[in-house]
Design a protein around this motif. Structure first.
Motif, mmCIF file in Angstrom:
data_model
loop_
_atom_site.group_PDB
_atom_site.id
_atom_site.type_symbol
_atom_site.label_atom_id
_atom_site.label_comp_id
_atom_site.label_asym_id
_atom_site.label_seq_id
_atom_site.Cartn_x
_atom_site.Cartn_y
_atom_site.Cartn_z
ATOM 1 N N SER A 16 -3.321 -16.269 27.121
ATOM 2 C CA SER A 16 -4.811 -16.383 26.910
ATOM 3 C C SER A 16 -5.058 -17.079 25.757
ATOM 4 N N LEU A 17 -5.736 -17.799 25.331
ATOM 5 C CA LEU A 17 -6.492 -18.415 24.390
ATOM 6 C C LEU A 17 -6.199 -18.141 23.455
ATOM 7 N N PRO A 18 -6.417 -16.851 22.334
ATOM 8 C CA PRO A 18 -5.503 -17.090 21.239
ATOM 9 C C PRO A 18 -4.138 -16.738 20.910
ATOM 10 N N ARG A 19 -3.011 -16.093 22.392
ATOM 11 C CA ARG A 19 -2.022 -16.589 22.658
ATOM 12 C C ARG A 19 -1.308 -17.779 22.138
ATOM 13 N N ILE A 20 -2.693 -18.307 23.000
ATOM 14 C CA ILE A 20 -2.295 -20.576 22.776
ATOM 15 C C ILE A 20 -2.291 -20.641 21.184
ATOM 16 N N ALA A 21 -3.307 -20.271 20.551
ATOM 17 C CA ALA A 21 -3.448 -20.655 19.452
ATOM 18 C C ALA A 21 -2.916 -20.074 18.367
ATOM 19 N N CYS A 22 -2.111 -19.562 18.697
ATOM 20 C CA CYS A 22 -1.409 -18.360 17.659
ATOM 21 C C CYS A 22 0.585 -19.650 18.170
ATOM 22 N N LEU A 23 0.124 -20.312 19.069
ATOM 23 C CA LEU A 23 1.959 -20.397 19.701
ATOM 24 C C LEU A 23 1.794 -22.327 18.594
ATOM 25 N N LEU A 24 0.182 -22.460 18.666
ATOM 26 C CA LEU A 24 -0.151 -23.839 17.970
ATOM 27 C C LEU A 24 -0.090 -23.412 16.311
ATOM 28 N N LEU A 25 -0.199 -22.476 15.747
ATOM 29 C CA LEU A 25 -0.002 -22.129 14.578
ATOM 30 C C LEU A 25 1.500 -22.478 13.834
ATOM 31 N N VAL A 26 2.103 -21.598 15.266
ATOM 32 C CA VAL A 26 3.598 -21.758 14.903
ATOM 33 C C VAL A 26 4.540 -22.549 14.856
ATOM 34 N N ILE A 27 3.840 -23.969 15.814
ATOM 35 C CA ILE A 27 3.949 -25.815 16.206
ATOM 36 C C ILE A 27 3.462 -26.448 14.868
ATOM 37 N N ALA A 28 2.121 -25.471 14.060
ATOM 38 C CA ALA A 28 2.119 -27.065 12.543
ATOM 39 C C ALA A 28 2.796 -26.304 11.578
ATOM 40 N N GLY A 29 3.397 -25.194 11.153
ATOM 41 C CA GLY A 29 4.369 -24.541 10.300
ATOM 42 C C GLY A 29 5.690 -25.506 10.906
ATOM 43 N N VAL A 30 5.901 -25.578 11.431
ATOM 44 C CA VAL A 30 7.638 -25.989 12.300
ATOM 45 C C VAL A 30 7.216 -27.615 11.256
ATOM 46 N N VAL A 31 5.964 -28.066 11.934
ATOM 47 C CA VAL A 31 6.107 -29.354 11.929
ATOM 48 C C VAL A 31 6.011 -29.660 10.189
ATOM 49 N N GLY A 32 5.133 -28.689 10.145
ATOM 50 C CA GLY A 32 4.898 -28.905 7.991
ATOM 51 C C GLY A 32 6.451 -28.446 7.492
#
Length: 104
Positions: free
Chosen positions: A83-99
């Motif tokens: 679902s879109l909310p799950r994908i959005a949450c995964l993108l937040l995790v990726i943003a955190g790792v990149v940060g």
């Protein structure tokens, strides 16, 4: 070099998590062996990377890569919800790792 090893170790975390699921409680030999081998390699890589990378950053990046990788494999290959909310949450995790990498 430590960052490359850390990323590869995170990918191995995905492999052992999927193998653990496929081992059916260690009742299936091949996935159980794959789990054991990838777990040891993943931990060894994490230990190596932590010689140069602070533990808080290294562990968070390692877990983030493993968590996102496992979730993506679950969605793509194992037909889990994408679902879109799950994908959005995964993108937040990726943003955190990149940060964490950027601000290391």
């Amino acid at each position: 070099m430590a960052w490359i090893v850390l990323v590869l170790s995170g990918l191995l975390e995905t492999a052992w998590a999927i193998a653990l699921d496929r081992s059916a409680g260690f009742s299936r030999p091949l996935p159980s062996v794959i789990f054991g081998v990838t777990l040891v390699l993943s931990m060894a890589g994490l230990a190596y990377a932590l010689r140069e990378i602070p533990v808080g950053t290294g562990y968070a990046v390692w877990v983030g890569i493993g968590a996102v990788g496992t979730a993506v494999v679950g969605m793509v290959a194992l037909h889990e919800s994408s679902s879109l909310p799950r994908i959005a949450c995964l993108l937040l995790v990726i943003a955190g790792v990149v940060g964490l990498k950027i601000f290391h």
